[in-house]
Design a protein around this motif. Sequence first.
Motif, mmCIF file in Angstrom:
data_model
loop_
_atom_site.group_PDB
_atom_site.id
_atom_site.type_symbol
_atom_site.label_atom_id
_atom_site.label_comp_id
_atom_site.label_asym_id
_atom_site.label_seq_id
_atom_site.Cartn_x
_atom_site.Cartn_y
_atom_site.Cartn_z
ATOM 1 N N UNK A 87 0.853 -1.188 0.000
ATOM 2 C CA UNK A 87 0.000 0.000 0.000
ATOM 3 C C UNK A 87 0.892 1.242 0.000
ATOM 4 N N UNK A 88 0.583 2.210 -0.864
ATOM 5 C CA UNK A 88 1.522 3.325 -1.048
ATOM 6 C C UNK A 88 1.690 4.173 0.203
ATOM 7 N N UNK A 89 0.703 4.182 1.083
ATOM 8 C CA UNK A 89 0.866 5.047 2.255
ATOM 9 C C UNK A 89 1.984 4.550 3.168
ATOM 10 N N UNK A 90 2.415 3.293 2.986
ATOM 11 C CA UNK A 90 3.504 2.768 3.814
ATOM 12 C C UNK A 90 4.888 3.106 3.273
ATOM 13 N N UNK A 91 4.953 3.764 2.124
ATOM 14 C CA UNK A 91 6.262 4.118 1.563
ATOM 15 C C UNK A 91 6.718 5.473 2.102
ATOM 16 N N UNK A 92 8.027 5.712 2.035
ATOM 17 C CA UNK A 92 8.549 7.013 2.446
ATOM 18 C C UNK A 92 8.236 8.048 1.374
ATOM 19 N N UNK A 93 8.389 9.322 1.719
ATOM 20 C CA UNK A 93 8.048 10.402 0.794
ATOM 21 C C UNK A 93 8.753 10.281 -0.547
ATOM 22 N N UNK A 94 10.031 9.984 -0.511
ATOM 23 C CA UNK A 94 10.802 9.880 -1.748
ATOM 24 C C UNK A 94 10.295 8.753 -2.634
ATOM 25 N N UNK A 95 9.978 7.643 -2.018
ATOM 26 C CA UNK A 95 9.494 6.514 -2.803
ATOM 27 C C UNK A 95 8.075 6.742 -3.310
ATOM 28 N N UNK A 96 7.269 7.443 -2.533
ATOM 29 C CA UNK A 96 5.941 7.813 -3.020
ATOM 30 C C UNK A 96 6.065 8.694 -4.261
ATOM 31 N N UNK A 97 7.001 9.637 -4.188
ATOM 32 C CA UNK A 97 7.194 10.520 -5.334
ATOM 33 C C UNK A 97 7.606 9.710 -6.558
ATOM 34 N N UNK A 98 8.456 8.703 -6.341
ATOM 35 C CA UNK A 98 8.878 7.880 -7.466
ATOM 36 C C UNK A 98 7.696 7.119 -8.060
ATOM 37 N N UNK A 99 6.756 6.709 -7.217
ATOM 38 C CA UNK A 99 5.566 6.011 -7.721
ATOM 39 C C UNK A 99 4.768 6.944 -8.631
ATOM 40 N N UNK A 100 4.634 8.208 -8.191
ATOM 41 C CA UNK A 100 3.912 9.175 -9.021
ATOM 42 C C UNK A 100 4.638 9.374 -10.355
ATOM 43 N N UNK A 101 5.958 9.474 -10.278
ATOM 44 C CA UNK A 101 6.726 9.660 -11.516
ATOM 45 C C UNK A 101 6.566 8.440 -12.425
ATOM 46 N N UNK A 102 6.601 7.255 -11.813
ATOM 47 C CA UNK A 102 6.446 6.017 -12.597
ATOM 48 C C UNK A 102 5.117 6.020 -13.343
ATOM 49 N N UNK A 103 4.079 6.503 -12.675
ATOM 50 C CA UNK A 103 2.750 6.567 -13.296
ATOM 51 C C UNK A 103 2.809 7.368 -14.586
ATOM 52 N N UNK A 104 3.500 8.495 -14.537
ATOM 53 C CA UNK A 104 3.531 9.364 -15.722
ATOM 54 C C UNK A 104 4.525 8.886 -16.757
ATOM 55 N N UNK A 105 5.590 8.231 -16.322
ATOM 56 C CA UNK A 105 6.540 7.690 -17.297
ATOM 57 C C UNK A 105 5.879 6.600 -18.112
ATOM 58 N N UNK A 106 5.046 5.808 -17.448
ATOM 59 C CA UNK A 106 4.350 4.730 -18.134
ATOM 60 C C UNK A 106 3.398 5.300 -19.184
ATOM 61 N N UNK A 107 2.877 6.469 -18.896
ATOM 62 C CA UNK A 107 1.960 7.132 -19.824
ATOM 63 C C UNK A 107 2.741 7.684 -21.026
ATOM 64 N N UNK A 108 4.074 7.689 -20.886
ATOM 65 C CA UNK A 108 4.945 8.179 -21.942
ATOM 66 C C UNK A 108 4.625 9.623 -22.312
ATOM 67 N N UNK A 109 4.591 10.477 -21.299
ATOM 68 C CA UNK A 109 4.270 11.887 -21.536
ATOM 69 C C UNK A 109 5.427 12.607 -22.208
#
Lengths: 546, 330
Positions: free
Chosen positions: A402-424
Amino acid sequence: MGNRGTTVDAALLEVRGVSKSFPGVKALQDMHLELRHGEVLALVGENGAGKSTLMKLLSGIYTPEEGEFSMNGSPVVVQNPRHAQALGISIIHQEFNLMPDLTVTQNIFIGREPRVGGVFLNDRALHRRAQELLDRLELPLDPTARVGSLTVARQQMVEIAKALSYDPQVLIMDEPTAALNDAEVAVLHGLIRRFVNPSTGVIYISHRMDELKAISHRIEVIRDGRYIDTLDTATTSMPEVISLMVGRDLVSDARPENVRTDRPVLLSVVGLHTKNLLKDITFELREGEILGFAGLMGAGRTEVGRALVGADPLTAGSISLRGEPISVRNPAAAAALRIGYLSEDRKHFGLLLNQTVSSNIALSSLSTLFARFGFVKDRLIKARSREMVDRLRVKTPSINQTTKNLSGGNQQKVVIAKWLLKDCDILIFDEPTRGIDVGAKEEIYRLLNELAAQGKSIVMISSELPEVLRMSHRVVVMSEGRITGLLESGEATQESVMHLATLRPGDGSGRQSAPSESAGEQHPHSRTPNHRAPGDASDTDPKGHA
Amino acid sequence: MSDTKNTAAVATARGSMRARIEQLLAFGGLIVIVAFFSIANENFRTFSNFTAILFSTVVIGLLALGTTFVIITGGIDLSIGTGMTLCAVMSGVLIINWDLPLGLGLVLTVLFGGLIGFVNGFNVAVLKLPPFIATLAMMLVAQGLALVLSNSVPIYFNALPEFSRISTGELIPKVPNAVLVLAAAAVVAAVLLNRTLFGRYTFAIGSNEEATELSGVNVRRWKLLIYTVAGLFTGLAGIMISARLGSAQPATGMGYELQAIAAVVIGGTSLVGGKGSIIGTVIGALIISVINNGLRIMSIPQEWQNVILGAVILAAVYADMARKRSGSST
């Protein structure tokens, strides 16, 4: 109250050999801390080093398994937050504990309102007391203002006023400047200096290294739940502190990579207005460029980001992508055009906190990559999420975490991963490293540079000047809803950015020439990018864009 | 390296264990209640009584299935009870008064339920009214319209025995068709929730609507669709209740929405949104039926049935919260 804490030889607050563990984790081990009378002690450590745990022990939310606390030489056992307050320890947590619908006064005195006849509140007397307090602290707040209507900086002031209204001996501040700009930080530091006297002390937790130099007397470094060292600020260099924090050396004077001015323009924004704030926003974003957006809090940088993805409606202006005019009605339309916005507030606008890492990573691409006839391809989601987690080195036990258990930096990476996958093609990062520790920051920077090198265009909104200067190929500076200047990477300095950020635009037509002249005197290369003025465009854009 | 792999494996195992235990809580509750009544009364533990329980679950179950989606988005639908009644009346008007072919009448009735849901969705997603208010208003509108359309008198389907067979016929011997309808609807709902974009967005919206919107999801459109789908289930429930009674009763329906919401909540779906399951809702609906049936068989007055049901809701939600609290302290 006056003769509390006059014992000189004993420390004001001491933590000796304190340990605390949670199932599977040793959060603190043999922790030490000594706060002397009349000092500001900075407490630094990466995310997860144990700072928050220590704070919660000091405020009585947790109880230590070993070790003890003492104040002025006598041992104390903190039972709960109220008891901590009674002992003279006030803590200002990173997340505000304010009630947005109540007034400043009501927030300060919540839970201890003087009553008339045991039942009725005496609002006028309360406001008077609040006013006295605010005057004494020299805080420019209206006691009758609703807290929800205040800026973040002012809400912070309310928190401080509330904490100081208890007349504490020890004031502990957890990341007090995370949401403040430099001018507001100066106000905060003034407050702290006025508070500190021979019978009080401050523990100041911060990620911002430059501030420690400005405010602290000594710096205590902790790492992985253990005490590392305490240093005298005056004789210590910040790279030294950082290397103690992370356990390795870091390059601090990095400059933007791959700056080239000959790339084609990808996005062109002309004369953008929004109802509340933005006026005549005009700029261009090139391919493979990191375009920094600097400015004080409330200058309208976040609003530019939101307007670009259609999260806030425009009242005037046009946006074109690769020369074609586009209309972005909502973030879904922006995503379809491969423009993504990564909010400054991950928890509210970035993540599905109670969902898994893979659900979050897949969210933006569900309909395009991961669905056929409306059915979701779970196996593909898992595979691609794992790829992204590996590529961005997200530290998570599994993609089902669950993402709420990750640290701030890793949460940010999850958000970035979401957009990288979208190939923006265009990514708008709003405060990409807010609340992230030093080590993870470096990784985010590396990632931004990588993306730019791949030809992605990045808008980076940031309140941290060193970050802006280090990363941006060009810097757009905003003030009060307008763009006040555009700096090439070579000409951007702390001074030139701050000068433009504090310009007061919007004084009618008179400013059109005057401020740009004065800006020109001090900073020969800065320009006001007012492309709309006829005949002005060629002057303000001498280099052209191929 | 192998260390992280191990912890990953452990975490996944723990995750699926957690999921299983979560189901067990409601399911375990159902088993305990069934066991209790089976021991307490021999008339309870007969095959015919078990099918009777299933039969009586159908209407609440269908309403609960549809409203599960709405509740997972963090919304609520109070209009499903009287909406169902309006759909029942609509089926009477279409099939009896207008003499439309049965099949067409049934399809139109379900679509009419979808229309009610669509209007709810429009009010919530486009006009941004709070779901509680929007559907409270619809509850009253539907109640009134049901009386207006029927002139406040029941519409009887006596001339059309096929209609009743939708509910009481037995394609499989000794199992009423209504039970098959509920089972099929539950399967469709489970597939929708777990395997489709529709379901993923339902969870995403309930977890964090703003973040979902900013992730490029057209939240407005999906919410409209979610309320519409809930309406389709309401339409189906309208058909099933009039088929069971052999008549469309315009003055009933109020109170069904609360029973359905209770079933969803007992099943572990969070009213805050972002969490829930179809199997939980089915179990929740069964628990309500079993309690009503068991108490009736033990000759405990109707009034006490509601008291006990209320206590069960409190116990179910408290158990859910207690488990969450112990789970999150790590």
